[in-house]
Design a protein around this motif. Structure first.
Motif, PDB file in Angstrom:
ATOM      1  N   PRO A  48       0.849  -1.073  -0.114  1.00  0.00           N
ATOM      2  CA  PRO A  48      -0.036  -0.025   0.014  1.00  0.00           C
ATOM      3  C   PRO A  48       0.853   1.180  -0.087  1.00  0.00           C
ATOM      4  CG  PRO A  48      -0.786  -1.567   1.457  1.00  0.00           C
ATOM      5  CD  PRO A  48       0.596  -2.125   1.142  1.00  0.00           C
ATOM      6  N   VAL A  49       1.996   1.268   0.587  1.00  0.00           N
ATOM      7  CA  VAL A  49       2.829   2.549   0.848  1.00  0.00           C
ATOM      8  C   VAL A  49       3.555   2.549  -0.651  1.00  0.00           C
ATOM      9  CG1 VAL A  49       4.558   3.611   1.738  1.00  0.00           C
ATOM     10  CG2 VAL A  49       3.079   1.947   3.101  1.00  0.00           C
ATOM     11  N   ALA A  50       4.096   1.629  -1.211  1.00  0.00           N
ATOM     12  CA  ALA A  50       4.761   1.691  -2.303  1.00  0.00           C
ATOM     13  C   ALA A  50       3.804   2.001  -3.822  1.00  0.00           C
ATOM     14  CB  ALA A  50       5.266   0.420  -2.780  1.00  0.00           C
ATOM     15  N   LEU A  51       2.525   1.677  -3.795  1.00  0.00           N
ATOM     16  CA  LEU A  51       1.670   2.081  -4.778  1.00  0.00           C
ATOM     17  C   LEU A  51       0.939   3.239  -4.484  1.00  0.00           C
ATOM     18  CD1 LEU A  51       0.602  -1.579  -5.694  1.00  0.00           C
ATOM     19  CD2 LEU A  51       2.384  -0.331  -6.581  1.00  0.00           C
ATOM     20  N   ARG A  52       1.274   3.885  -3.486  1.00  0.00           N
ATOM     21  CA  ARG A  52       0.548   5.113  -3.086  1.00  0.00           C
ATOM     22  C   ARG A  52       0.314   6.091  -4.107  1.00  0.00           C
ATOM     23  NH1 ARG A  52       1.844   7.249   2.619  1.00  0.00           N
ATOM     24  NH2 ARG A  52       4.125   7.406   1.483  1.00  0.00           N
ATOM     25  N   GLY A  53       1.370   6.240  -4.950  1.00  0.00           N
ATOM     26  CA  GLY A  53       1.631   7.046  -6.054  1.00  0.00           C
ATOM     27  C   GLY A  53       1.544   6.606  -7.453  1.00  0.00           C
ATOM     28  N   GLY A  54       0.976   5.384  -7.378  1.00  0.00           N
ATOM     29  CA  GLY A  54       0.815   4.605  -8.685  1.00  0.00           C
ATOM     30  C   GLY A  54       2.230   3.867  -9.175  1.00  0.00           C
ATOM     31  N   TRP A  55       2.102   3.175 -10.237  1.00  0.00           N
ATOM     32  CA  TRP A  55       3.181   2.294 -10.645  1.00  0.00           C
ATOM     33  C   TRP A  55       4.552   3.022 -11.059  1.00  0.00           C
ATOM     34  CZ3 TRP A  55       3.281  -2.493  -9.752  1.00  0.00           C
ATOM     35  CH2 TRP A  55       2.079  -3.189  -9.823  1.00  0.00           C
ATOM     36  N   GLY A 166      21.314   1.212  -3.248  1.00  0.00           N
ATOM     37  CA  GLY A 166      21.143   2.354  -2.629  1.00  0.00           C
ATOM     38  C   GLY A 166      21.594   3.593  -3.135  1.00  0.00           C
ATOM     39  N   ALA A 167      22.351   3.422  -4.364  1.00  0.00           N
ATOM     40  CA  ALA A 167      23.049   4.462  -5.275  1.00  0.00           C
ATOM     41  C   ALA A 167      21.712   5.399  -6.230  1.00  0.00           C
ATOM     42  CB  ALA A 167      23.926   4.090  -5.984  1.00  0.00           C
ATOM     43  N   THR A 168      20.828   4.552  -6.349  1.00  0.00           N
ATOM     44  CA  THR A 168      19.824   5.058  -7.418  1.00  0.00           C
ATOM     45  C   THR A 168      18.410   4.867  -6.915  1.00  0.00           C
ATOM     46  OG1 THR A 168      19.875   3.157  -8.745  1.00  0.00           O
ATOM     47  CG2 THR A 168      21.530   4.788  -9.090  1.00  0.00           C
ATOM     48  N   GLU A 169      18.094   3.788  -5.905  1.00  0.00           N
ATOM     49  CA  GLU A 169      16.508   3.601  -5.600  1.00  0.00           C
ATOM     50  C   GLU A 169      16.185   3.938  -4.296  1.00  0.00           C
ATOM     51  OE1 GLU A 169      15.351   0.453  -8.216  1.00  0.00           O
ATOM     52  OE2 GLU A 169      15.928   2.385  -8.489  1.00  0.00           O
ATOM     53  N   MET A 171      14.083   3.968  -0.691  1.00  0.00           N
ATOM     54  CA  MET A 171      13.744   2.734   0.083  1.00  0.00           C
ATOM     55  C   MET A 171      12.728   2.152  -0.237  1.00  0.00           C
ATOM     56  SD  MET A 171      13.373   3.116   4.374  1.00  0.00           S
ATOM     57  CE  MET A 171      11.881   3.656   4.166  1.00  0.00           C
ATOM     58  N   ILE A 172      11.664   2.829  -0.368  1.00  0.00           N
ATOM     59  CA  ILE A 172      10.164   2.156  -0.434  1.00  0.00           C
ATOM     60  C   ILE A 172      10.307   0.988  -1.639  1.00  0.00           C
ATOM     61  CG2 ILE A 172       9.291   3.798  -1.696  1.00  0.00           C
ATOM     62  CD1 ILE A 172       7.699   1.353   0.899  1.00  0.00           C
ATOM     63  N   TYR A 177      10.425  -4.537  -4.024  1.00  0.00           N
ATOM     64  CA  TYR A 177      10.735  -5.512  -4.680  1.00  0.00           C
ATOM     65  C   TYR A 177      11.554  -6.788  -4.203  1.00  0.00           C
ATOM     66  CZ  TYR A 177      10.076  -3.024  -9.026  1.00  0.00           C
ATOM     67  OH  TYR A 177       9.279  -2.570 -10.235  1.00  0.00           O
ATOM     68  N   TYR A 178      12.142  -6.320  -2.797  1.00  0.00           N
ATOM     69  CA  TYR A 178      12.647  -7.360  -1.906  1.00  0.00           C
ATOM     70  C   TYR A 178      11.651  -8.264  -1.308  1.00  0.00           C
ATOM     71  CZ  TYR A 178      14.501 -10.192   1.856  1.00  0.00           C
ATOM     72  OH  TYR A 178      15.113 -11.107   2.483  1.00  0.00           O
ATOM     73  N   PHE A 179      10.543  -7.742  -1.066  1.00  0.00           N
ATOM     74  CA  PHE A 179       9.369  -8.550  -0.365  1.00  0.00           C
ATOM     75  C   PHE A 179       8.452  -9.269  -1.418  1.00  0.00           C
ATOM     76  CE2 PHE A 179      10.142  -5.994   3.578  1.00  0.00           C
ATOM     77  CZ  PHE A 179      10.264  -7.075   4.497  1.00  0.00           C
ATOM     78  N   LEU A 180       8.306  -8.638  -2.592  1.00  0.00           N
ATOM     79  CA  LEU A 180       7.721  -9.175  -3.949  1.00  0.00           C
ATOM     80  C   LEU A 180       8.332 -10.382  -4.304  1.00  0.00           C
ATOM     81  CD1 LEU A 180       5.192  -9.038  -5.556  1.00  0.00           C
ATOM     82  CD2 LEU A 180       6.652  -7.427  -7.101  1.00  0.00           C
ATOM     83  N   LEU A 181       9.556 -10.169  -4.645  1.00  0.00           N
ATOM     84  CA  LEU A 181      10.377 -11.283  -5.440  1.00  0.00           C
ATOM     85  C   LEU A 181      10.513 -12.335  -4.267  1.00  0.00           C
ATOM     86  CD1 LEU A 181      12.685  -9.097  -7.448  1.00  0.00           C
ATOM     87  CD2 LEU A 181      10.753 -10.337  -8.006  1.00  0.00           C
ATOM     88  N   SER A 182      11.031 -11.967  -3.129  1.00  0.00           N
ATOM     89  CA  SER A 182      11.210 -12.990  -2.055  1.00  0.00           C
ATOM     90  C   SER A 182       9.963 -14.073  -1.817  1.00  0.00           C
ATOM     91  CB  SER A 182      11.758 -12.411  -0.783  1.00  0.00           C
ATOM     92  OG  SER A 182      13.064 -11.648  -1.019  1.00  0.00           O
ATOM     93  N   THR A 183       8.695 -13.408  -1.731  1.00  0.00           N
ATOM     94  CA  THR A 183       7.649 -14.052  -1.337  1.00  0.00           C
ATOM     95  C   THR A 183       7.362 -14.935  -2.546  1.00  0.00           C
ATOM     96  OG1 THR A 183       6.627 -12.109  -0.371  1.00  0.00           O
ATOM     97  CG2 THR A 183       5.069 -13.678  -1.298  1.00  0.00           C
ATOM     98  N   VAL A 184       7.540 -14.233  -3.828  1.00  0.00           N
ATOM     99  CA  VAL A 184       7.456 -15.465  -4.902  1.00  0.00           C
ATOM    100  C   VAL A 184       8.277 -16.442  -5.019  1.00  0.00           C
ATOM    101  CG1 VAL A 184       7.569 -15.280  -7.591  1.00  0.00           C
ATOM    102  CG2 VAL A 184       6.391 -13.492  -6.692  1.00  0.00           C
ATOM    103  N   ILE A 185       9.675 -16.411  -4.632  1.00  0.00           N
ATOM    104  CA  ILE A 185      10.488 -17.289  -4.498  1.00  0.00           C
ATOM    105  C   ILE A 185      10.130 -18.188  -3.499  1.00  0.00           C
ATOM    106  CG2 ILE A 185      12.915 -17.820  -4.046  1.00  0.00           C
ATOM    107  CD1 ILE A 185      13.614 -15.260  -5.075  1.00  0.00           C
TER     108      ILE A 185
END
Length: 285
Positions: A48-55, A166-169, A171-172, A177-185
């Motif tokens: 919900p926090v990550a998608l607050r501003g859309g994709w 951390g150089a370009t991305e 925090m949120i 992506y960490y939790f999304l991809l880790s959940t899928v894995i």
């Protein structure tokens, strides 16, 4: 710097809680189930926090690094969760969090930059500490210890990828992506390792997921306030926190060899990190 150090220490206190909660939760369910809920609960909070501003907020050009971080992070946690079923929690954590000792080798493999001699000396001292914990001369090195060492390699790679991201991305986005991809894995792992979940296990699973979410958020946030090279040594606080928890909760008093090993791993890691910082060695691609 002080705020970054405090956030890093708090993050690794949460990491020590993750290990303790997984150890207790593992008495009720399987390692695969622990891994899935650890990631899925974090994902529920982050989406919900990550998608607050859309994709637009989660659009990335570094998906490869996100995949690398999620895959190695998931492998690290699975290795640690398996290890704590075979060996004391403090030993498993110490071996896994010897990861910074492997980072100079990984940085060299990726960037091909020369690694300073003091860095190798520090890493060598730390590896002597690892041997003291393993004590291969007095007993055979079991699957638990090997799993923890494999976790160290996975963790070192994951830590390097966090630095690069951390150089370009923001925090949120990193957390999303960490939790999304880790959940899928984790889903196929949990299916293959499925065990019915008794009612008393749900509290432990919920606490495990919340502790993991807090640790990841605090680590990424800490890197915003201080360079990873400066707060990196605070990773070793997890070894101290976990040893105390293991002693108080499970009455696993650390042996003399284990204490000496902790001192050498922490001391060697600090020497290696300080040498890298003083020489301005970069490990970012």
């Amino acid at each position: 710097m002080a705020l970054g150090a405090a956030l890093t220490t708090a993050a690794f206190f949460c990491v020590s809680l993750v290990g303790a909660l997984a150890k207790q939760g593992g008495t009720y369910t399987s390692t695969g189930v622990l891994l899935l809920f650890q990631n899925a609960i974090g994902l529920l909070f982050v989406v919900p926090v990550a998608l607050r501003g859309g994709w637009v907020g989660v659009r990335t050009r570094r998906i490869g690094l996100h995949v690398l971080r999620a895959a190695t992070g998931t492998a690290c946690w699975y290795s640690l969760f398996f290890a704590i079923t075979e060996i004391p929690l403090a030993n498993a954590t110490l071996l896994t969090y010897s990861a910074p000792l492997w980072m100079p080798l990984i940085a060299w493999a990726v960037t091909r930059q020369r690694v300073a001699r003091p860095t190798w000396i520090g890493a060598g001292v730390g590896f002597v500490g690892v041997l003291l914990v393993l004590q291969p001369q007095s007993q055979s090195v079991g699957f638990g210890s090997l799993a923890a060492l494999a976790g160290a390699l996975f963790l070192a790679t994951a830590m390097m990828s966090v630095r690069w991201l951390g150089a370009t991305e923001p925090m949120i986005r990193v957390l999303f992506y960490y939790f999304l991809l880790s959940t899928v894995i984790s889903i196929p792992i949990a299916v293959a390792d499925w065990r019915p979940i008794p009612p008393q296990a749900w509290w432990w699973l919920a606490a495990l997921g919340c502790a993991q979410l807090a640790s990841q958020a605090l680590i990424v946030l800490a890197y915003r306030y201080a360079p990873a090279e400066k707060v990196g040594p605070f990773i070793y606080s997890v070894i101290v926190f976990t040893a105390l928890i293991d002693w108080v909760v499970w009455n696993h008093r650390p042996t003399l060899f284990a204490c000496l090993g902790m001192v050498l791993v922490i001391g060697g890691g600090l020497v290696a990190v300080r040498a890298r910082r003083s020489l301005g060695v970069r490990d970012r691609p």
